[in-house]
Design a protein around this motif. Structure first.
Motif, PDB file in Angstrom:
ATOM      1  N   ILE A   1       0.816  -1.222   0.000  1.00  0.00           N
ATOM      2  CA  ILE A   1       0.000   0.000   0.000  1.00  0.00           C
ATOM      3  C   ILE A   1       0.847   1.270   0.000  1.00  0.00           C
ATOM      4  O   ILE A   1       0.325   2.363  -0.251  1.00  0.00           O
ATOM      5  CB  ILE A   1      -0.967   0.031   1.202  1.00  0.00           C
ATOM      6  N   ASP A   2       2.145   1.140   0.286  1.00  0.00           N
ATOM      7  CA  ASP A   2       2.986   2.341   0.298  1.00  0.00           C
ATOM      8  C   ASP A   2       4.440   1.936   0.069  1.00  0.00           C
ATOM      9  O   ASP A   2       4.896   0.900   0.568  1.00  0.00           O
ATOM     10  CB  ASP A   2       2.856   3.084   1.630  1.00  0.00           C
ATOM     11  N   ARG A   3       5.142   2.762  -0.690  1.00  0.00           N
ATOM     12  CA  ARG A   3       6.563   2.549  -0.965  1.00  0.00           C
ATOM     13  C   ARG A   3       7.268   3.886  -0.913  1.00  0.00           C
ATOM     14  O   ARG A   3       6.884   4.816  -1.615  1.00  0.00           O
ATOM     15  CB  ARG A   3       6.746   1.905  -2.334  1.00  0.00           C
ATOM     16  N   GLN A   4       8.294   3.996  -0.062  1.00  0.00           N
ATOM     17  CA  GLN A   4       9.014   5.260   0.076  1.00  0.00           C
ATOM     18  C   GLN A   4      10.506   4.999   0.185  1.00  0.00           C
ATOM     19  O   GLN A   4      10.933   4.010   0.792  1.00  0.00           O
ATOM     20  CB  GLN A   4       8.567   6.020   1.329  1.00  0.00           C
TER      21      GLN A   4
ATOM     22  N   GLN B   1      11.221   1.814   2.084  1.00  0.00           N
ATOM     23  CA  GLN B   1      10.249   1.352   3.078  1.00  0.00           C
ATOM     24  C   GLN B   1       9.047   0.797   2.339  1.00  0.00           C
ATOM     25  O   GLN B   1       8.499   1.440   1.453  1.00  0.00           O
ATOM     26  CB  GLN B   1       9.841   2.521   3.956  1.00  0.00           C
ATOM     27  N   LEU B   2       8.657  -0.440   2.691  1.00  0.00           N
ATOM     28  CA  LEU B   2       7.500  -1.081   2.083  1.00  0.00           C
ATOM     29  C   LEU B   2       6.464  -1.335   3.166  1.00  0.00           C
ATOM     30  O   LEU B   2       6.784  -1.901   4.221  1.00  0.00           O
ATOM     31  CB  LEU B   2       7.897  -2.397   1.415  1.00  0.00           C
ATOM     32  N   THR B   3       5.229  -0.921   2.904  1.00  0.00           N
ATOM     33  CA  THR B   3       4.146  -1.108   3.865  1.00  0.00           C
ATOM     34  C   THR B   3       3.056  -1.967   3.233  1.00  0.00           C
ATOM     35  O   THR B   3       2.604  -1.675   2.122  1.00  0.00           O
ATOM     36  CB  THR B   3       3.553   0.240   4.311  1.00  0.00           C
ATOM     37  N   PHE B   4       2.658  -3.024   3.952  1.00  0.00           N
ATOM     38  CA  PHE B   4       1.687  -3.995   3.440  1.00  0.00           C
ATOM     39  C   PHE B   4       0.439  -4.012   4.314  1.00  0.00           C
ATOM     40  O   PHE B   4       0.509  -3.794   5.523  1.00  0.00           O
ATOM     41  CB  PHE B   4       2.297  -5.402   3.418  1.00  0.00           C
ATOM     42  N   ALA B   5      -0.696  -4.313   3.685  1.00  0.00           N
ATOM     43  CA  ALA B   5      -1.962  -4.429   4.413  1.00  0.00           C
ATOM     44  C   ALA B   5      -2.831  -5.466   3.713  1.00  0.00           C
ATOM     45  O   ALA B   5      -2.590  -5.834   2.552  1.00  0.00           O
ATOM     46  CB  ALA B   5      -2.681  -3.089   4.462  1.00  0.00           C
TER      47      ALA B   5
ATOM     48  N   ILE C   1       8.375  -2.705   6.556  1.00  0.00           N
ATOM     49  CA  ILE C   1       9.748  -3.207   6.542  1.00  0.00           C
ATOM     50  C   ILE C   1      10.635  -2.201   5.818  1.00  0.00           C
ATOM     51  O   ILE C   1      10.155  -1.322   5.099  1.00  0.00           O
ATOM     52  CB  ILE C   1       9.864  -4.587   5.850  1.00  0.00           C
ATOM     53  N   GLY C   2      11.948  -2.337   6.009  1.00  0.00           N
ATOM     54  CA  GLY C   2      12.920  -1.544   5.276  1.00  0.00           C
ATOM     55  C   GLY C   2      13.857  -2.483   4.528  1.00  0.00           C
ATOM     56  O   GLY C   2      14.348  -3.453   5.107  1.00  0.00           O
ATOM     57  N   VAL C   3      14.106  -2.214   3.256  1.00  0.00           N
ATOM     58  CA  VAL C   3      14.913  -3.095   2.416  1.00  0.00           C
ATOM     59  C   VAL C   3      16.076  -2.315   1.815  1.00  0.00           C
ATOM     60  O   VAL C   3      15.859  -1.339   1.088  1.00  0.00           O
ATOM     61  CB  VAL C   3      14.079  -3.716   1.279  1.00  0.00           C
ATOM     62  N   ARG C   4      17.300  -2.745   2.135  1.00  0.00           N
ATOM     63  CA  ARG C   4      18.471  -2.140   1.496  1.00  0.00           C
ATOM     64  C   ARG C   4      18.783  -2.872   0.204  1.00  0.00           C
ATOM     65  O   ARG C   4      18.874  -4.099   0.184  1.00  0.00           O
ATOM     66  CB  ARG C   4      19.697  -2.189   2.412  1.00  0.00           C
TER      67      ARG C   4
ATOM     68  N   ALA D   1      11.676  -3.367  -6.625  1.00  0.00           N
ATOM     69  CA  ALA D   1      10.880  -3.204  -7.852  1.00  0.00           C
ATOM     70  C   ALA D   1       9.387  -3.426  -7.628  1.00  0.00           C
ATOM     71  O   ALA D   1       8.586  -3.225  -8.555  1.00  0.00           O
ATOM     72  CB  ALA D   1      11.390  -4.159  -8.928  1.00  0.00           C
ATOM     73  N   LEU D   2       8.983  -3.858  -6.422  1.00  0.00           N
ATOM     74  CA  LEU D   2       7.560  -4.055  -6.155  1.00  0.00           C
ATOM     75  C   LEU D   2       6.811  -2.734  -6.302  1.00  0.00           C
ATOM     76  O   LEU D   2       7.317  -1.675  -5.928  1.00  0.00           O
ATOM     77  CB  LEU D   2       7.351  -4.615  -4.741  1.00  0.00           C
ATOM     78  N   GLU D   3       5.600  -2.810  -6.828  1.00  0.00           N
ATOM     79  CA  GLU D   3       4.810  -1.617  -7.075  1.00  0.00           C
ATOM     80  C   GLU D   3       3.611  -1.546  -6.140  1.00  0.00           C
ATOM     81  O   GLU D   3       3.048  -2.580  -5.755  1.00  0.00           O
ATOM     82  CB  GLU D   3       4.322  -1.597  -8.536  1.00  0.00           C
ATOM     83  N   VAL D   4       3.236  -0.335  -5.782  1.00  0.00           N
ATOM     84  CA  VAL D   4       2.066  -0.137  -4.930  1.00  0.00           C
ATOM     85  C   VAL D   4       0.840  -0.762  -5.596  1.00  0.00           C
ATOM     86  O   VAL D   4       0.611  -0.584  -6.789  1.00  0.00           O
ATOM     87  CB  VAL D   4       1.831   1.362  -4.669  1.00  0.00           C
ATOM     88  N   GLY D   5       0.087  -1.521  -4.830  1.00  0.00           N
ATOM     89  CA  GLY D   5      -1.070  -2.242  -5.353  1.00  0.00           C
ATOM     90  C   GLY D   5      -0.782  -3.695  -5.655  1.00  0.00           C
ATOM     91  O   GLY D   5      -1.712  -4.491  -5.837  1.00  0.00           O
ATOM     92  N   GLN D   6       0.503  -4.064  -5.686  1.00  0.00           N
ATOM     93  CA  GLN D   6       0.872  -5.438  -6.015  1.00  0.00           C
ATOM     94  C   GLN D   6       0.643  -6.352  -4.815  1.00  0.00           C
ATOM     95  O   GLN D   6       0.848  -5.968  -3.658  1.00  0.00           O
ATOM     96  CB  GLN D   6       2.353  -5.478  -6.428  1.00  0.00           C
ATOM     97  N   PHE D   7       0.203  -7.583  -5.072  1.00  0.00           N
ATOM     98  CA  PHE D   7      -0.012  -8.571  -4.029  1.00  0.00           C
ATOM     99  C   PHE D   7       1.247  -9.426  -3.860  1.00  0.00           C
ATOM    100  O   PHE D   7       1.870  -9.837  -4.847  1.00  0.00           O
ATOM    101  CB  PHE D   7      -1.188  -9.496  -4.370  1.00  0.00           C
ATOM    102  N   VAL D   8       1.613  -9.690  -2.617  1.00  0.00           N
ATOM    103  CA  VAL D   8       2.726 -10.587  -2.318  1.00  0.00           C
ATOM    104  C   VAL D   8       2.346 -11.459  -1.134  1.00  0.00           C
ATOM    105  O   VAL D   8       1.481 -11.108  -0.333  1.00  0.00           O
ATOM    106  CB  VAL D   8       4.032  -9.823  -2.001  1.00  0.00           C
TER     107      VAL D   8
END
Length: 393
Positions: A85-88, A98-102, A144-147, A161-168
């Motif tokens: 839902i968010d990538r920063q 920073q990747l945020t999932f919901a 989470i934070g990914v280096r 490379a994950l995009e907002v709206g993508q399911f994982v």
């Protein structure tokens, strides 16, 4: 709500069960265990009859619960499908995101505590572990934070490379880095947090909790230079108790600097690169009354290793395993697609079946039954007495 144990249901029923959990109709049972622990079907006749009915009703039921664009949930009850839902970008050098999932329906997620991590199952099939760095009180999201590591195994690049709206697919949170609180589970009076670079991710929730509870704490956040430090604004918001230092400005930190102010009343929590952790371990060694907890983001060094040969049972190819390298490292030279994740012996991703040879098990994850059945975690375990190991590969 009714509890259902995982050992009582088959593959299709697991999909229905996961869907019902997502919808809030069912809750999970504390008796749930990984399916790999069982080798026999333990259902009774009544459950088989019920199962046949569920098999018939499963497809329409699952479709009625989920949106059309959401993928089917994994059969493993320890995972669920979430939406990004968010990538920063959270480091000035652009190498940490920073990747945020919901959940797709914004339902509450499984609770977690400071120090917990999740497995991120990437679209390619790669599995990587990341510490949760958000606030456990935010019950509907995982952060989470990914280096990004250009010359790594490709997992961090794929995650970036994950995009907002993508399911994982993401595992339920696990915690191998718990923080006993002073005054309750810990006899210590003070907390010292030490983070190196991306090691700030599990430390952030710990520091927030200590600060919220009014505990006595301090933090040292270190790295090569400020541009490489993620979540710098969040750390600086803590004020003077959270000190930031860089190698570019001050040089490599000494044990005395890292442990400044630490005494026998202190519990120290460390996460970062292995050299920093080893420096702190040596520094703490002079005062055994200090309580030291640490988590590393890379494989531990091989201790008391000896060279041996691993044989790929399906082809007969012989792989040389060096005294200072893991079986996993040696295998990946000839079979780059061998699965792995934590490289520290607790996630179980790299498990391989041993067809012949004695194993020196160095993990704390496999059960006695799994070991008797020939399973081995090749990231840490080795040959016993340097003899050959034949793997089902």
């Amino acid at each position: 709500m009714k509890e259902i144990g995982m050992e009582e249901i088959g593959p299709v029923r697991r999909r229905v069960r996961n869907a019902l959990i997502q919808s809030g109709i069912l809750k999970t049972s504390s008796r749930d265990v990984p399916l790999t622990l069982y080798t026999q079907d333990r259902r009774d006749r009544g459950l088989r009859v019920i199962g046949a009915v569920i098999d018939y009703l499963a497809p329409p039921l699952v479709r009625s619960i989920f949106q059309d664009d959401a993928p089917e949930l994994a059969e493993n009850s320890g995972r669920r499908v979430l939406r990004l839902i968010d990538r920063q970008i959270v480091a000035r050098d652009d190498n940490v995101c920073q990747l945020t999932f919901a959940a797709a329906d914004n339902a509450k997620l499984t609770p977690w505590h400071a120090g917990a991590h999740i497995d991120l199952h990437l679209p390619s099939g790669r599995v990587r572990q990341y510490s949760l760095c958000g606030d456990p009180r935010r019950e509907r999201e995982y952060r989470i934070g990914v280096r990004r590591i250009a010359d790594g195994g490709g997992g961090s690049i794929e995650a970036h490379a994950l995009e907002v709206g993508q399911f994982v697919e993401i595992s339920e949170p696990r915690n191998a880095f718990m923080m006993p609180l002073p005054g309750s589970a810990s006899a210590k009076k003070k907390l010292r947090f030490i983070a190196g670079g991306i090691g700030i991710t599990p430390i952030l929730p710990m520091t927030r909790l200590a600060d919220r509870l009014g505990l006595e704490w301090s933090m040292l956040y270190t790295g090569r230079h400020k541009d490489s430090l993620p979540f710098l604004d969040e750390v600086e918001a803590f004020g003077p108790r959270a000190r930031v230092r860089t190698d570019a400005e001050h040089g490599l930190p000494s044990p005395e600097e890292l442990l400044d102010g630490v005494d026998g009343d202190t519990a120290v929590y460390v996460c970062g690169p292995p050299p920093m952790i080893e420096t702190i371990r040596r520094g703490v060694g002079a005062d055994s009354s200090v309580e030291l907890h640490y988590e590393r983001f890379s494989p531990p060094p091989v201790v008391n290793g000896s060279a041996f040969e691993a044989v790929l049972g399906r082809s007969g190819e012989v792989v040389e395993v060096g005294a200072d390298e893991s079986v996993l490292t040696a295998l990946r030279r000839v079979k780059p697609n061998v699965g792995y994740s934590c490289q520290q012996g607790f996630c179980g991703t790299c498990s391989q079946r041993v067809l012949d040879g004695a194993v020196d098990h160095r993990d704390s994850t496999l059960t006695d039954l799994q070991r008797e059945q020939g399973q081995m975690l090749v990231c840490v375990s080795r040959s016993k007495d340097g003899g050959r190991l034949t793997l089902d590969l």
